[in-house]
Design a protein around this motif. Structure first.
Motif, PDB file in Angstrom:
ATOM      1  N   VAL A  81       0.683  -1.104   0.137  1.00 11.20           N
ATOM      2  CA  VAL A  81       0.196  -0.003  -0.074  1.00 11.20           C
ATOM      3  C   VAL A  81       0.824   1.247  -0.067  1.00 11.20           C
ATOM      4  O   VAL A  81       0.632   2.278  -0.778  1.00 11.20           O
ATOM      5  CB  VAL A  81      -0.839  -0.073   1.104  1.00 11.20           C
ATOM      6  N   ASN A  82       1.886   1.266   0.906  1.00 10.80           N
ATOM      7  CA  ASN A  82       2.719   2.526   0.817  1.00 10.80           C
ATOM      8  C   ASN A  82       3.664   2.592  -0.338  1.00 10.80           C
ATOM      9  O   ASN A  82       3.935   3.852  -0.687  1.00 10.80           O
ATOM     10  CB  ASN A  82       3.857   2.344   2.006  1.00 10.80           C
ATOM     11  N   GLU A  83       3.768   1.699  -1.146  1.00 12.01           N
ATOM     12  CA  GLU A  83       4.367   1.829  -2.724  1.00 12.01           C
ATOM     13  C   GLU A  83       3.580   2.468  -3.293  1.00 12.01           C
ATOM     14  O   GLU A  83       3.963   3.489  -4.128  1.00 12.01           O
ATOM     15  CB  GLU A  83       4.696   0.422  -3.100  1.00 12.01           C
ATOM     16  N   GLU A  84       2.167   2.252  -3.337  1.00 12.36           N
ATOM     17  CA  GLU A  84       1.355   3.017  -4.162  1.00 12.36           C
ATOM     18  C   GLU A  84       1.170   4.480  -3.668  1.00 12.36           C
ATOM     19  O   GLU A  84       1.123   5.391  -4.500  1.00 12.36           O
ATOM     20  CB  GLU A  84      -0.264   2.395  -4.192  1.00 12.36           C
ATOM     21  N   ARG A  85       1.079   4.499  -2.276  1.00 10.92           N
ATOM     22  CA  ARG A  85       1.069   5.975  -1.750  1.00 10.92           C
ATOM     23  C   ARG A  85       2.479   6.780  -2.353  1.00 10.92           C
ATOM     24  O   ARG A  85       2.274   7.996  -2.657  1.00 10.92           O
ATOM     25  CB  ARG A  85       1.051   5.763  -0.380  1.00 10.92           C
ATOM     26  N   GLU A  86       3.580   6.074  -2.216  1.00 10.32           N
ATOM     27  CA  GLU A  86       4.858   6.914  -2.811  1.00 10.32           C
ATOM     28  C   GLU A  86       4.585   7.314  -4.356  1.00 10.32           C
ATOM     29  O   GLU A  86       5.067   8.454  -4.585  1.00 10.32           O
ATOM     30  CB  GLU A  86       5.806   6.089  -2.592  1.00 10.32           C
ATOM     31  N   ARG A  87       4.049   6.233  -5.140  1.00  7.32           N
ATOM     32  CA  ARG A  87       3.847   6.651  -6.423  1.00  7.32           C
ATOM     33  C   ARG A  87       2.860   7.700  -6.491  1.00  7.32           C
ATOM     34  O   ARG A  87       3.113   8.492  -7.665  1.00  7.32           O
ATOM     35  CB  ARG A  87       3.153   5.080  -7.179  1.00  7.32           C
ATOM     36  N   ARG A  88       1.818   7.994  -5.934  1.00 12.70           N
ATOM     37  CA  ARG A  88       1.190   9.222  -5.809  1.00 12.70           C
ATOM     38  C   ARG A  88       1.524  10.545  -5.145  1.00 12.70           C
ATOM     39  O   ARG A  88       0.957  11.365  -5.301  1.00 12.70           O
ATOM     40  CB  ARG A  88      -0.407   8.776  -5.244  1.00 12.70           C
TER      41      ARG A  88
ATOM     42  N   GLY B 167      -2.848  -0.581   4.824  1.00 16.35           N
ATOM     43  CA  GLY B 167      -3.007  -2.191   4.755  1.00 16.35           C
ATOM     44  C   GLY B 167      -3.442  -3.207   5.743  1.00 16.35           C
ATOM     45  O   GLY B 167      -4.322  -2.665   6.601  1.00 16.35           O
ATOM     46  N   SER B 168      -2.818  -4.314   5.836  1.00 17.74           N
ATOM     47  CA  SER B 168      -3.407  -5.212   6.843  1.00 17.74           C
ATOM     48  C   SER B 168      -2.589  -4.744   8.328  1.00 17.74           C
ATOM     49  O   SER B 168      -3.200  -5.269   9.191  1.00 17.74           O
ATOM     50  CB  SER B 168      -2.614  -6.501   6.743  1.00 17.74           C
TER      51      SER B 168
END
Length: 260
Positions: A226-233, A242-243
């Protein structure tokens, strides 16, 4: 005593009509139950048949006479803790296969209950399902699936993916535990798409179970993913994601997790 063959023909026609009426009645009852469930759970319902979605998931593209119907759609708010909503589409999928020729020609119909969710983050490209005897044969001739440190999970599940590192990042210990508890489904991902299916026509029980399972899969995505996607944004990483989120939807007593 002579028998008039027309009597048998008439009886056969009556029997076919009676079977057709009975099948129509059962289908009408199933459709009405699905519509009622859709309304109770906030889904929009479309009864119309559509063509094969053409997505790169199984069982799409197999056989002939391919169609989907009974589409139930809705936005699932806070589907992925730390991100946002997901678009869900539940539906029935059908294809037919034909074998033999002439009088031995036979057509079989295959029906599936499906859930397709646009998750809003990269889930990789993988397939997760229960192992069967055919997998053992394939592995014996050198084609192996992805193994995990959890021996019980590796023994019970077949996992394949283009990027092993991505698979390992999504299927962590918590996700393995979730899948072991509710692993009758076939799970496939492609980019931000999560596709889950099981053999059989949809009914209220199957729709409720597959929807809760798919939601639970997203709720149990690891915080790192989830944090990988947040960083991408361009968003900062958060612990409550996430969990690892406090509200991530710990499994209920029935193993489904979360609210509808």
């Amino acid at each position: 005593m002579n028998f008039d063959p027309t009597i048998f023909i008439v009886l056969a026609i009556v029997a076919v009509i009676a079977i057709g009426i009975f099948a129509w009645h059962l289908e009408k009852k199933r459709r009405e139950a699905i519509i009622a469930w859709a309304h109770e759970n906030g889904f929009s319902f479309s009864p119309h048949k559509r063509r094969d979605p053409g997505l790169g998931f199984s069982p799409f593209g197999q056989g002939h006479s391919r169609w989907s119907r009974y589409h139930l759609t809705k936005r699932v708010e806070k589907a992925v803790p730390g991100l946002d909503h997901a678009e869900a589409d539940l539906f029935e999928y059908h294809y037919a296969t034909t074998s033999g020729s002439g009088k031995n020609r036979r057509t079989s119909h295959h029906h599936f209950t499906c859930a397709l969710l646009e998750a809003g983050l990269d889930l990789g490209d993988m397939t997760i399902r229960r192992e069967h005897w055919g997998d053992k044969l394939v592995q014996a001739i050198g084609f192996d699936d992805i193994d995990f440190e959890d021996h019980e999970f590796s023994k019970k599940f077949m996992v394949k993916g283009r990027d092993r590192q991505k698979v390992y990042s999504v299927v962590d210990r918590r996700m393995m535990s979730y899948l072991l508890e509710s692993g009758k489904w076939v799970v496939q991902t492609g980019g931000d798409m999560l596709f889950v299916h099981v053999s059989g026509k949809p009914n209220v029980e199957r729709l409720d179970a597959i929807f809760h399972f798919a939601k639970g899969f997203l709720l149990n995505l690891p915080r790192m993913v989830v944090n990988e996607e947040r960083e991408r944004r361009g968003l900062p990483p958060v612990l409550d994601a996430g969990s690892a989120a406090e509200h991530h939807g710990r499994l209920d007593s029935d193993g489904l997790g979360g609210d509808a």
